[in-house]
Scaffold this motif. Structure first.
Motif, PDB file in Angstrom:
ATOM      1  N   LEU A 201      19.248   1.407  -5.665  1.00  0.00           N
ATOM      2  CA  LEU A 201      18.335   1.793  -4.488  1.00  0.00           C
ATOM      3  C   LEU A 201      16.971   2.188  -5.471  1.00  0.00           C
ATOM      4  N   ASP A 202      16.251   1.313  -6.401  1.00  0.00           N
ATOM      5  CA  ASP A 202      15.367   1.795  -7.305  1.00  0.00           C
ATOM      6  C   ASP A 202      13.913   1.458  -6.514  1.00  0.00           C
ATOM      7  N   GLY A 203      12.930   1.749  -7.386  1.00  0.00           N
ATOM      8  CA  GLY A 203      11.483   1.568  -6.926  1.00  0.00           C
ATOM      9  C   GLY A 203      11.422   0.117  -6.365  1.00  0.00           C
ATOM     10  N   ALA A 204      11.669  -0.830  -7.136  1.00  0.00           N
ATOM     11  CA  ALA A 204      11.469  -2.403  -6.929  1.00  0.00           C
ATOM     12  C   ALA A 204      12.262  -2.611  -5.678  1.00  0.00           C
ATOM     13  N   ARG A 207      10.440  -1.012  -2.762  1.00  0.00           N
ATOM     14  CA  ARG A 207       9.210  -1.626  -2.204  1.00  0.00           C
ATOM     15  C   ARG A 207       9.494  -2.773  -1.505  1.00  0.00           C
ATOM     16  N   THR A 208      10.501  -3.572  -1.736  1.00  0.00           N
ATOM     17  CA  THR A 208      10.818  -4.801  -0.920  1.00  0.00           C
ATOM     18  C   THR A 208      11.477  -4.294   0.595  1.00  0.00           C
ATOM     19  N   LEU A 209      12.171  -3.532   0.469  1.00  0.00           N
ATOM     20  CA  LEU A 209      12.889  -3.211   1.967  1.00  0.00           C
ATOM     21  C   LEU A 209      11.958  -2.459   2.932  1.00  0.00           C
ATOM     22  N   VAL A 210      11.112  -1.603   2.239  1.00  0.00           N
ATOM     23  CA  VAL A 210       9.919  -0.800   2.956  1.00  0.00           C
ATOM     24  C   VAL A 210       8.923  -2.087   3.349  1.00  0.00           C
ATOM     25  N   GLY A 211       8.580  -3.038   2.446  1.00  0.00           N
ATOM     26  CA  GLY A 211       7.575  -3.996   2.891  1.00  0.00           C
ATOM     27  C   GLY A 211       8.163  -4.784   4.022  1.00  0.00           C
ATOM     28  N   ASN A 212       9.529  -5.320   4.240  1.00  0.00           N
ATOM     29  CA  ASN A 212      10.070  -6.157   5.165  1.00  0.00           C
ATOM     30  C   ASN A 212      10.605  -5.488   6.318  1.00  0.00           C
ATOM     31  N   LEU A 213      10.939  -4.135   6.270  1.00  0.00           N
ATOM     32  CA  LEU A 213      11.407  -3.574   7.417  1.00  0.00           C
ATOM     33  C   LEU A 213      10.534  -2.176   8.152  1.00  0.00           C
ATOM     34  N   ALA A 236       6.700   7.791  -5.873  1.00  0.00           N
ATOM     35  CA  ALA A 236       5.694   6.937  -6.542  1.00  0.00           C
ATOM     36  C   ALA A 236       5.067   5.641  -5.562  1.00  0.00           C
ATOM     37  N   LEU A 237       6.396   5.201  -4.874  1.00  0.00           N
ATOM     38  CA  LEU A 237       5.973   3.972  -4.017  1.00  0.00           C
ATOM     39  C   LEU A 237       5.144   4.623  -2.741  1.00  0.00           C
ATOM     40  N   LEU A 238       5.271   5.702  -2.251  1.00  0.00           N
ATOM     41  CA  LEU A 238       4.718   6.119  -1.208  1.00  0.00           C
ATOM     42  C   LEU A 238       3.341   6.431  -1.442  1.00  0.00           C
ATOM     43  N   ALA A 239       3.132   7.031  -2.732  1.00  0.00           N
ATOM     44  CA  ALA A 239       1.820   7.290  -3.166  1.00  0.00           C
ATOM     45  C   ALA A 239       1.041   6.113  -3.190  1.00  0.00           C
ATOM     46  N   GLU A 240       1.341   4.992  -3.852  1.00  0.00           N
ATOM     47  CA  GLU A 240       0.737   3.592  -3.736  1.00  0.00           C
ATOM     48  C   GLU A 240       0.270   3.239  -2.417  1.00  0.00           C
TER      49      GLU A 240
END
Length: 364
Positions: A201-204, A207-213, A236-240
């Motif tokens: 369950l890394d950043g990449a 990113r995909t899970l959050v983007g889709n769900l 880092a993802l949430l900051a982006e």
């Protein structure tokens, strides 16, 4: 640097250990259990917890006095219950997983911790957790889902199916709350039906899970709990994604992948630069000459064995004290809020003396 020139914060009463009876021990996996405690009527208020808080347990064996903090996994209003995963060779976790039985008593501090929020209003919650990081998430999710309106999404990383803590309880929550609970298991060492849920369950992957769900703009609270690397990737993802910092809550279960600075020093004598450190606890002051390259807690414990501590990793906050004179340098801080640091509070397990004279007040 942390100085004593910040505005005061209201004093807090230092909690005391109480022997609590073990009501039940439930085996979750081969190396994990949930331990529930009975709280006597006269201590009900002391052990009333907020979802996301933790209990510090103490075990004394001969001259060895060890404390560990374990997150509460029960929803608010239920008896306090902690989830414990065994650390191979662990003095405390192995004892809880293999030796503790109903009817035993364990010394327990009242609930503490800031991995919580005002949950009085319904909201949308997303959890990013791994391993035993599910423990506080279960308490939080179980509490907010009771309102009949809040929604919960859980991204839960583990190695294999047989290492998933609280698998049955999570499935029961899903059955009970249906579409208001979205549960996604990600396994790193066991293939899943889709490539997206197979791996770390890394950043990449996140990113995909959050983007889709997830509809990011609709989320009121993000809860991150697990290893340092996973939490860093998620932040880092949430900051982006421009998620406001106030909506993000984090708790680290492991900090071993963040090596501390080397600590040198002799517990018997002070060699090299030192500071005159006054420690205030329970209204009693003790002044010591302490080395500047050893944390205040470690040095002062040689004389003041009553100083509070649990993890000594900068995570739990049990050793919190306020600098009222002088300065220290904190090597790590995963427990204190920015406002607390600004007000002069430090983690003494991570604080190296800087000034010639220093006063740390555990009663503040």
């Amino acid at each position: 640097m942390t100085s004593a020139e910040a505005p005061p914060v209201a004093p807090r009463r230092r909690p005391q250990f109480h022997p609590l009876r073990v009501a039940s021990v439930e085996h979750l996996t081969d190396d994990a259990v949930a331990v529930t405690f009975d709280v006597p009527a006269e201590l009900t208020e002391d052990y009333r917890f907020q979802p996301g808080q933790a209990l510090t347990l103490r075990r004394v064996d001969g001259d060895r006095d060890e404390r560990r903090s374990y997150s509460i996994c029960a929803p608010m209003g239920d008896p306090p219950r902690v989830g414990v995963r065994e650390v191979p060779g662990g003095f405390f976790s192995s004892y809880l997983v293999h030796d503790v039985r109903p009817g035993d008593t364990i010394d327990v501090l009242p609930p503490s911790g800031t991995f919580t929020a005002d949950l009085g209003s319904p909201g949308d919650h997303v959890f990013v957790v791994a391993g035993s990081g599910i423990t506080p998430a279960l308490s939080l999710a179980g509490t907010v889902l009771r309102d009949g309106t809040s929604t919960v999404t859980v991204f839960y990383g583990n190695r294999r199916t047989n290492t998933v803590m609280f698998a049955d309880e999570l499935a029961d929550l899903k059955d009970r709350h249906g579409p208001r609970l979205q549960l996604v298991h990600v396994l790193s060492r066991e293939p899943r039906d889709t490539e997206l849920t197979s791996g770390r369950l890394d950043g990449a992957r996140l990113r995909t899970l959050v983007g889709n769900l997830v509809d990011v703009e609709q989320v009121d609270h993000w809860w991150l709990c697990g290893p340092h690397g996973m939490v860093d990737d998620a932040r880092a993802l949430l900051a982006e994604l421009d998620v406001p910092a106030g909506r993000v809550h984090q708790e680290l279960f492991y900090v071993d992948d963040v090596p501390p600075e080397p600590v040198r020093g002799d517990e018997e004598t002070v060699a090299g630069p030192s500071s005159q450190v006054t420690v205030v606890l329970d209204g009693r002051s003790t002044t010591l000459s302490l080395a500047r390259d050893v944390p205040v807690l470690d040095s002062a414990q040689q004389v003041r064995g009553d100083l509070p501590f649990a993890c000594k990793g900068g995570v739990c906050g049990t050793c919190r004290a306020r600098v009222t004179e002088g300065e220290v340098r904190m090597r790590r801080n995963y427990a204190l809020e920015a406002a607390e640091v600004e007000a002069g509070y430090v983690l003494t397990c991570q604080s190296l003396p800087v000034s010639d004279a220093l006063t740390v007040d555990y009663d503040a």
